[in-house]
Design a protein around this motif. Sequence first.
Motif, PDB file in Angstrom:
ATOM      1  N   LEU A 288      -6.157  -8.628 -20.851  1.00 33.37           N
ATOM      2  CA  LEU A 288      -5.807  -9.355 -20.118  1.00 33.37           C
ATOM      3  C   LEU A 288      -6.638  -9.085 -18.880  1.00 33.37           C
ATOM      4  CD1 LEU A 288      -2.506  -7.239 -18.748  1.00 33.37           C
ATOM      5  CD2 LEU A 288      -2.442  -8.959 -20.660  1.00 33.37           C
TER       6      LEU A 288
ATOM      7  N   ASN B 284      -5.300 -13.110 -22.655  1.00 36.83           N
ATOM      8  CA  ASN B 284      -4.400 -13.265 -21.809  1.00 36.83           C
ATOM      9  C   ASN B 284      -5.278 -13.383 -20.120  1.00 36.83           C
ATOM     10  OD1 ASN B 284      -0.961 -13.806 -22.618  1.00 36.83           O
ATOM     11  ND2 ASN B 284      -2.308 -11.350 -23.523  1.00 36.83           N
TER      12      ASN B 284
ATOM     13  N   VAL C 100      -3.970  -5.682 -26.422  1.00 37.36           N
ATOM     14  CA  VAL C 100      -3.752  -6.987 -25.814  1.00 37.36           C
ATOM     15  C   VAL C 100      -4.268  -7.052 -24.705  1.00 37.36           C
ATOM     16  CG1 VAL C 100      -1.754  -8.356 -24.781  1.00 37.36           C
ATOM     17  CG2 VAL C 100      -1.508  -7.426 -26.724  1.00 37.36           C
TER      18      VAL C 100
ATOM     19  N   PHE D  96      -6.010 -18.183 -27.730  1.00 37.01           N
ATOM     20  CA  PHE D  96      -6.342 -17.899 -28.409  1.00 37.01           C
ATOM     21  C   PHE D  96      -7.899 -17.841 -29.408  1.00 37.01           C
ATOM     22  CE2 PHE D  96      -1.903 -17.378 -28.740  1.00 37.01           C
ATOM     23  CZ  PHE D  96      -1.872 -15.863 -29.338  1.00 37.01           C
TER      24      PHE D  96
ATOM     25  N   GLU E 178      -5.719 -12.577 -29.474  1.00 40.50           N
ATOM     26  CA  GLU E 178      -5.060 -13.151 -28.136  1.00 40.50           C
ATOM     27  C   GLU E 178      -5.725 -12.327 -26.872  1.00 40.50           C
ATOM     28  OE1 GLU E 178      -0.384 -12.122 -25.387  1.00 40.50           O
ATOM     29  OE2 GLU E 178      -1.308 -11.590 -27.932  1.00 40.50           O
TER      30      GLU E 178
ATOM     31  N   THR F 177      -0.681 -16.763 -15.404  1.00 33.37           N
ATOM     32  CA  THR F 177      -0.889 -16.164 -17.143  1.00 33.37           C
ATOM     33  C   THR F 177      -0.945 -16.998 -17.780  1.00 33.37           C
ATOM     34  OG1 THR F 177       0.011 -13.752 -16.314  1.00 33.37           O
ATOM     35  CG2 THR F 177      -0.961 -13.988 -18.397  1.00 33.37           C
ATOM     36  N   LYS F 178      -1.968 -17.200 -18.720  1.00 32.36           N
ATOM     37  CA  LYS F 178      -1.794 -18.248 -19.452  1.00 32.36           C
ATOM     38  C   LYS F 178      -2.569 -17.238 -20.077  1.00 32.36           C
ATOM     39  CE  LYS F 178      -0.849 -21.860 -18.302  1.00 32.36           C
ATOM     40  NZ  LYS F 178       0.781 -22.688 -18.301  1.00 32.36           N
ATOM     41  N   GLN F 179      -2.263 -17.968 -21.902  1.00 32.61           N
ATOM     42  CA  GLN F 179      -2.430 -16.993 -22.984  1.00 32.61           C
ATOM     43  C   GLN F 179      -2.856 -18.113 -24.125  1.00 32.61           C
ATOM     44  OE1 GLN F 179       0.458 -16.688 -26.985  1.00 32.61           O
ATOM     45  NE2 GLN F 179       0.524 -14.254 -26.153  1.00 32.61           N
TER      46      GLN F 179
ATOM     47  N   GLY G 145       0.219  -5.355 -22.172  1.00 32.05           N
ATOM     48  CA  GLY G 145      -0.805  -5.172 -21.713  1.00 32.05           C
ATOM     49  C   GLY G 145      -1.229  -3.962 -22.357  1.00 32.05           C
TER      50      GLY G 145
ATOM     51  N   VAL H  18       3.785 -10.594 -18.851  1.00 32.14           N
ATOM     52  CA  VAL H  18       3.694 -10.360 -20.542  1.00 32.14           C
ATOM     53  C   VAL H  18       4.141  -9.599 -21.310  1.00 32.14           C
ATOM     54  CG1 VAL H  18       1.267 -10.419 -20.500  1.00 32.14           C
ATOM     55  CG2 VAL H  18       1.455  -8.497 -20.527  1.00 32.14           C
TER      56      VAL H  18
END
Length: 203
Positions: free
Chosen positions: A18, A74, A16, A38, A72, A34-36, A106, A102
């Motif tokens: 970041l 972030n 994951v 794709f 993914e 924080t925004k996830q 992370g 998260v």
Amino acid sequence: RASGQLPRFEPTEDAVILLISNGTATAGLALNTTKQIFSIEDLSALGVTEANNPELYRDVTDFYKLTGPGAELNVVILSDTTTLADICDPTKNFAKKMLDDVDGRGVVLLVNMKRDSEYVATITDGLDADVWVGVTNMDLLAKQFQTENVPFAGVLPALGFAKENIASIPNRSTRSTENVAVFAGCEKEDGHISMGVLAAWIA
């Protein structure tokens, strides 16, 4: 890193990633939020464009060119005046906040930024002095999270790097900040450190 040690932690299924970048808030992406995402389309949906946030947009574009949509990522943007020292400081809510956002998922936290033309770097040991303070602080933050069984590695941009000063950069083996790397890779001679490409390789 923690293989064979106690207390053990559950491994994550994916790397994951970041990514923190300097830039400007948009309608869908406030500062230090924080925004996830794709895909590059997800970033565009947040109102981030090449015009209003060139560094973040380029890194995310580079990331998805290599990983394809579905990976993914972030992201966080911070104001242009935020220093690496403050971003990485374990007592301040920048990198620490993102890791908390998260829920400890992370694996690698990358920071990238490009200083404006008026910024004057103080070069110490071959890099902007702010980088070295950031490295120290990020390592402290990583050790803090390790005590909570939430290990991660940090990567900072080699701001102020110049090939003629490379001999001034300390040998890696002389430093005790084992949880942090400094990255200087560039695809073009335009001063942009290709953190999105590195993030994709890691992912």
